[in-house]
Design a protein around this motif. Sequence first.
Motif, PDB file in Angstrom:
ATOM      1  N   LYS A 161      -6.720  -2.740   9.950  1.00 32.18           N
ATOM      2  CA  LYS A 161      -6.914  -3.239   8.592  1.00 32.18           C
ATOM      3  C   LYS A 161      -5.835  -2.680   7.689  1.00 32.18           C
ATOM      4  O   LYS A 161      -5.593  -1.469   7.659  1.00 32.18           O
ATOM      5  N   THR A 162      -5.187  -3.556   6.941  1.00 37.37           N
ATOM      6  CA  THR A 162      -4.113  -3.131   6.050  1.00 37.37           C
ATOM      7  C   THR A 162      -4.661  -2.323   4.883  1.00 37.37           C
ATOM      8  O   THR A 162      -5.821  -2.492   4.484  1.00 37.37           O
ATOM      9  N   ALA A 163      -3.840  -1.462   4.348  1.00 36.28           N
ATOM     10  CA  ALA A 163      -4.221  -0.656   3.194  1.00 36.28           C
ATOM     11  C   ALA A 163      -4.340  -1.565   1.961  1.00 36.28           C
ATOM     12  O   ALA A 163      -3.774  -2.662   1.929  1.00 36.28           O
ATOM     13  N   PRO A 164      -5.068  -1.113   0.944  1.00 36.18           N
ATOM     14  CA  PRO A 164      -5.177  -1.909  -0.287  1.00 36.18           C
ATOM     15  C   PRO A 164      -3.792  -2.259  -0.845  1.00 36.18           C
ATOM     16  O   PRO A 164      -2.856  -1.461  -0.774  1.00 36.18           O
ATOM     17  N   ALA A 165      -3.689  -3.464  -1.374  1.00 37.22           N
ATOM     18  CA  ALA A 165      -2.428  -3.955  -1.925  1.00 37.22           C
ATOM     19  C   ALA A 165      -2.643  -4.426  -3.350  1.00 37.22           C
ATOM     20  O   ALA A 165      -3.774  -4.677  -3.778  1.00 37.22           O
ATOM     21  N   MET A 166      -1.561  -4.528  -4.091  1.00 38.16           N
ATOM     22  CA  MET A 166      -1.599  -5.134  -5.417  1.00 38.16           C
ATOM     23  C   MET A 166      -1.080  -6.559  -5.276  1.00 38.16           C
ATOM     24  O   MET A 166       0.025  -6.778  -4.771  1.00 38.16           O
ATOM     25  N   VAL A 167      -1.880  -7.535  -5.708  1.00 36.99           N
ATOM     26  CA  VAL A 167      -1.554  -8.939  -5.471  1.00 36.99           C
ATOM     27  C   VAL A 167      -1.854  -9.753  -6.724  1.00 36.99           C
ATOM     28  O   VAL A 167      -2.903  -9.568  -7.356  1.00 36.99           O
ATOM     29  N   LYS A 168      -0.929 -10.649  -7.069  1.00 36.15           N
ATOM     30  CA  LYS A 168      -1.214 -11.572  -8.173  1.00 36.15           C
ATOM     31  C   LYS A 168      -0.431 -12.863  -7.988  1.00 36.15           C
ATOM     32  O   LYS A 168       0.689 -12.866  -7.453  1.00 36.15           O
ATOM     33  N   VAL A 169      -1.033 -13.968  -8.428  1.00 37.28           N
ATOM     34  CA  VAL A 169      -0.370 -15.269  -8.397  1.00 37.28           C
ATOM     35  C   VAL A 169       0.567 -15.352  -9.601  1.00 37.28           C
ATOM     36  O   VAL A 169       0.164 -15.072 -10.731  1.00 37.28           O
TER      37      VAL A 169
END
Length: 235
Positions: A161-169
Amino acid sequence: MGKIRLQKFIANCGVTSRRKAEDLIVNGKVKVNGVIITELGTKINSTKDIVTVNNDIIMENNNFIYIKLYKPEGYITTVKDQFARKTVIDLISINERIYPIGRLDYNTSGLLLLTNDGDFANKLMHPKFHINKTYEAEVKGLIKKETIEKLKTGVTIDGYKTAPAMVKVIGNSHNKSNVQIIIHEGKNRQVRKMFNAVGHNVISLKRTAFGKINLDNLLPGKWEYLSNDEINSFG
């Protein structure tokens, strides 16, 4: 100078990072005074002992070089390629031997750092330092809010499982979405695999920042030396 660990000496010579130097030692590619050394942690006298890597004599390098490159698509992130494909080194016109810090795959463009400072490279690549890498991806489909949340909390790829990421459209049109994603891991093709895991194949991918260093006004295929502020931004 007194005794120094062999892998650190190899890194100081600008041959490669300390971690990759360890691989060279374990695989019998390093000799000290004509004797193959395979034991990690071996110490040498850097002013007296003769060290060779793949039978080439190496010497410590105090002229450290730090470069940022806007890698175009269609270049291999390596020093040499066995299939004679274009490499990122082909884009940089200096005499000193340098190597990439980490990788960008063949079809990914954007910011790539290169150096001959093994300690610097090792620090930037080591997972414990959690250095953020920022990407902009164009993906197929209009990405939903719940999908963004999945990417933020982590998705399973290659059995982990990947580590938490910061994501936005950051935009969308014609059944495509433009997404900014910031991760601190550096698994092989990780961003592409993360989007594939949530059903949105990547059309194009560009890295726009590595830590606090960004592309600024660089054009594809161009490079420049890092400023002192950029070098020191990693602490």
